[in-house]
Design an enzyme around this catalytic site. Structure first.
Site, PDB file in Angstrom:
ATOM      1  N   GLU A 115     -31.196   6.816  12.089  1.00 25.62           N
ATOM      2  CA  GLU A 115     -31.334   6.660  10.641  1.00 25.62           C
ATOM      3  C   GLU A 115     -31.155   7.997   9.925  1.00 25.62           C
ATOM      4  OE1 GLU A 115     -34.122   2.885   9.870  1.00 25.62           O
ATOM      5  OE2 GLU A 115     -35.032   4.382  11.168  1.00 25.62           O
ATOM      6  N   GLU A 135     -36.094  -0.600  17.347  1.00 23.14           N
ATOM      7  CA  GLU A 135     -37.379  -0.900  16.720  1.00 23.14           C
ATOM      8  C   GLU A 135     -37.935  -2.267  17.093  1.00 23.14           C
ATOM      9  OE1 GLU A 135     -35.950   2.490  14.191  1.00 23.14           O
ATOM     10  OE2 GLU A 135     -35.062   0.832  15.296  1.00 23.14           O
TER      11      GLU A 135
END
Length: 261
Positions: A115, A135
């Site tokens: 990210e 995640e």
């Protein structure tokens, strides 16, 4: 030098290039409160300095560029410390930046590490780099921009696969998908990123900034809406038992027991 200043280093290369180095190798450069606050301050400092034309983001070594959120902090109930009001996660992924940022990635860039990379303009990676959003394996979501930025960077089906399955792609596939600008030997990553930075810094700085502003603006409205939707999903998730279970299982080195609520 304070612990916070040690967490992220800032140095000048040549006259117009700043190098920002994540510096928690013992924690795989995972983001804690010190990293978030320091990165937030560095973004503001480099934006305000007219002599800085390009910024390179890297890490100080080890097998991981950035492990994303420090799950020990999340498990301890300090998840809010990993973001800042102006910069979002890591003090970085939602920060307002007019100047170009190049990320130089050696080792794995998973979760928040990817990210961070997606929040930069250019990406240079080592040949042994892997990139992914795991995640969902931890009961979390890629809530630092990954769930909306990745589908804009690569084919939708592949992005959805990476988000839902949680498995990474290697550097060669990332390049073939258009996710990264260059794949080079691991030892050449920072040098190559600086080569790109010097080429950009040699151009008219106002032309570069204004050109990037227009190029980025093509997604700004959608991104603003995506941030709100992502925050709603995060708020819902953070109230769930699975949100607590994922990091706890990771710290305890066991398989998580999901209950779906």
């Amino acid at each position: 030098m304070s612990d916070e200043a040690d967490a992220v280093l800032l140095e000048r290369v040549d006259d117009h290039i700043a190098v920002v180095t994540l510096n928690r190798p013992e924690k795989r450069h995972a983001v804690n409160g010190a990293v978030a606050r320091r990165l937030d301050a560095i973004v503001k400092e480099t934006e305000a300095d007219p002599s800085v034309r390009v910024v390179v983001l890297t890490s100080s070594g080890g097998p991981t560029f950035c492990a994303g959120a420090d799950l020990a902090e999340v498990a301890a109930g300090r998840a809010a410390d990993l973001s800042t009001p102006d910069g979002g996660f890591g003090g970085f992924v939602e920060s307002r930046r007019d100047k170009p940022w190049i990320v130089a990635v050696r080792g794995s860039a998973l979760g928040g590490g990817l990210e961070f990379s997606l929040a930069c303009d250019l990406r240079i990676v080592g040949e042994n780099t892997v990139l992914g959003l795991p995640e969902v394996k931890r009961g979390l979501i890629a809530g630092a921009g990954g769930i909306y930025r990745l589908p804009r960077q690569i084919p939708r089906a592949i992005a959805l696969e990476m988000i839902a399955v949680g498995e990474p792609v290697d550097a060669a596939r990332a390049y073939a998908l258009g996710l990264v600008n260059a794949v080079v030997p691991d030892g050449d990553v920072l040098r190559t990123a600086l080569d790109y930075a010097r080429k950009i810094a040699a151009n008219a700085p106002l032309s570069v900034r204004e050109s990037l502003k227009i190029a980025r603006a093509t997604q700004d409205v959608i991104e603003a809406e995506s941030i709100l939707a992502m925050q709603g999903a995060l708020d819902l998730l953070m109230q769930s038992e699975d949100f607590k279970e994922g990091p706890r299982a990771f710290i305890e080195k066991r398989a998580p027991q999901w209950i779906g609520r």
